[in-house]
Design a protein around this motif. Structure first.
Motif, PDB file in Angstrom:
ATOM      1  N   LEU A  81       0.830  -1.204   0.000  1.00  0.00           N
ATOM      2  CA  LEU A  81       0.000   0.000   0.000  1.00  0.00           C
ATOM      3  C   LEU A  81       0.862   1.250   0.000  1.00  0.00           C
ATOM      4  O   LEU A  81       0.604   2.201  -0.744  1.00  0.00           O
ATOM      5  CB  LEU A  81      -0.936  -0.006   1.209  1.00  0.00           C
ATOM      6  N   ALA A  82       1.893   1.275   0.811  1.00  0.00           N
ATOM      7  CA  ALA A  82       2.782   2.432   0.866  1.00  0.00           C
ATOM      8  C   ALA A  82       3.525   2.610  -0.455  1.00  0.00           C
ATOM      9  O   ALA A  82       3.696   3.742  -0.934  1.00  0.00           O
ATOM     10  CB  ALA A  82       3.774   2.263   2.013  1.00  0.00           C
ATOM     11  N   THR A  83       3.936   1.523  -1.075  1.00  0.00           N
ATOM     12  CA  THR A  83       4.652   1.594  -2.351  1.00  0.00           C
ATOM     13  C   THR A  83       3.753   2.147  -3.450  1.00  0.00           C
ATOM     14  O   THR A  83       4.153   3.018  -4.224  1.00  0.00           O
ATOM     15  CB  THR A  83       5.167   0.197  -2.744  1.00  0.00           C
ATOM     16  N   VAL A  84       2.527   1.652  -3.524  1.00  0.00           N
ATOM     17  CA  VAL A  84       1.590   2.127  -4.536  1.00  0.00           C
ATOM     18  C   VAL A  84       1.264   3.596  -4.303  1.00  0.00           C
ATOM     19  O   VAL A  84       1.186   4.395  -5.245  1.00  0.00           O
ATOM     20  CB  VAL A  84       0.313   1.259  -4.534  1.00  0.00           C
ATOM     21  N   THR A  85       1.086   3.992  -3.058  1.00  0.00           N
ATOM     22  CA  THR A  85       0.783   5.389  -2.738  1.00  0.00           C
ATOM     23  C   THR A  85       1.928   6.302  -3.143  1.00  0.00           C
ATOM     24  O   THR A  85       1.709   7.366  -3.738  1.00  0.00           O
ATOM     25  CB  THR A  85       0.497   5.540  -1.228  1.00  0.00           C
ATOM     26  N   LEU A  86       3.136   5.914  -2.856  1.00  0.00           N
ATOM     27  CA  LEU A  86       4.295   6.729  -3.223  1.00  0.00           C
ATOM     28  C   LEU A  86       4.467   6.826  -4.731  1.00  0.00           C
ATOM     29  O   LEU A  86       4.768   7.903  -5.267  1.00  0.00           O
ATOM     30  CB  LEU A  86       5.566   6.174  -2.575  1.00  0.00           C
ATOM     31  N   CYS A  87       4.263   5.724  -5.426  1.00  0.00           N
ATOM     32  CA  CYS A  87       4.388   5.750  -6.887  1.00  0.00           C
ATOM     33  C   CYS A  87       3.320   6.636  -7.519  1.00  0.00           C
ATOM     34  O   CYS A  87       3.606   7.439  -8.412  1.00  0.00           O
ATOM     35  CB  CYS A  87       4.289   4.334  -7.450  1.00  0.00           C
ATOM     36  N   CYS A  88       2.097   6.518  -7.050  1.00  0.00           N
ATOM     37  CA  CYS A  88       1.012   7.333  -7.603  1.00  0.00           C
ATOM     38  C   CYS A  88       1.221   8.808  -7.306  1.00  0.00           C
ATOM     39  O   CYS A  88       0.989   9.667  -8.166  1.00  0.00           O
ATOM     40  CB  CYS A  88      -0.333   6.867  -7.052  1.00  0.00           C
ATOM     41  N   SER A  89       1.677   9.127  -6.100  1.00  0.00           N
ATOM     42  CA  SER A  89       1.913  10.538  -5.782  1.00  0.00           C
ATOM     43  C   SER A  89       3.096  11.077  -6.569  1.00  0.00           C
ATOM     44  O   SER A  89       3.106  12.252  -6.954  1.00  0.00           O
ATOM     45  CB  SER A  89       2.119  10.710  -4.275  1.00  0.00           C
TER      46      SER A  89
END
Length: 67
Positions: free
Chosen positions: A4-12
């Protein structure tokens, strides 16, 4: 949680990069608007083209107890 943290960072990161390339906010230039003239149909192009209706016409069910 790590996923979840990885996807959030990539999207941001992608959203932030795209925000840098957009033009600065402000007043948009006036857009050109075509005149609201009515176009009369010619004899070759009739106003309404007849269409073929396939199937039974729709009738709303106003009496659900009766079929």
């Amino acid at each position: 949680m790590i996923l979840l943290a990885t996807v959030t960072l990539c999207c941001s990161a992608v959203a932030g990069t795209l925000a840098l390339f957009e033009p600065a906010p402000g007043r948009a230039p006036d857009k050109l608007v075509a005149d609201r003239a009515v176009i009369e149909p010619t004899p070759r192009t009739p106003a309404q083209i007849p269409v073929r209706v396939v199937g039974a016409p729709f009738e709303p069910n106003v009496k659900p107890r009766e079929r």
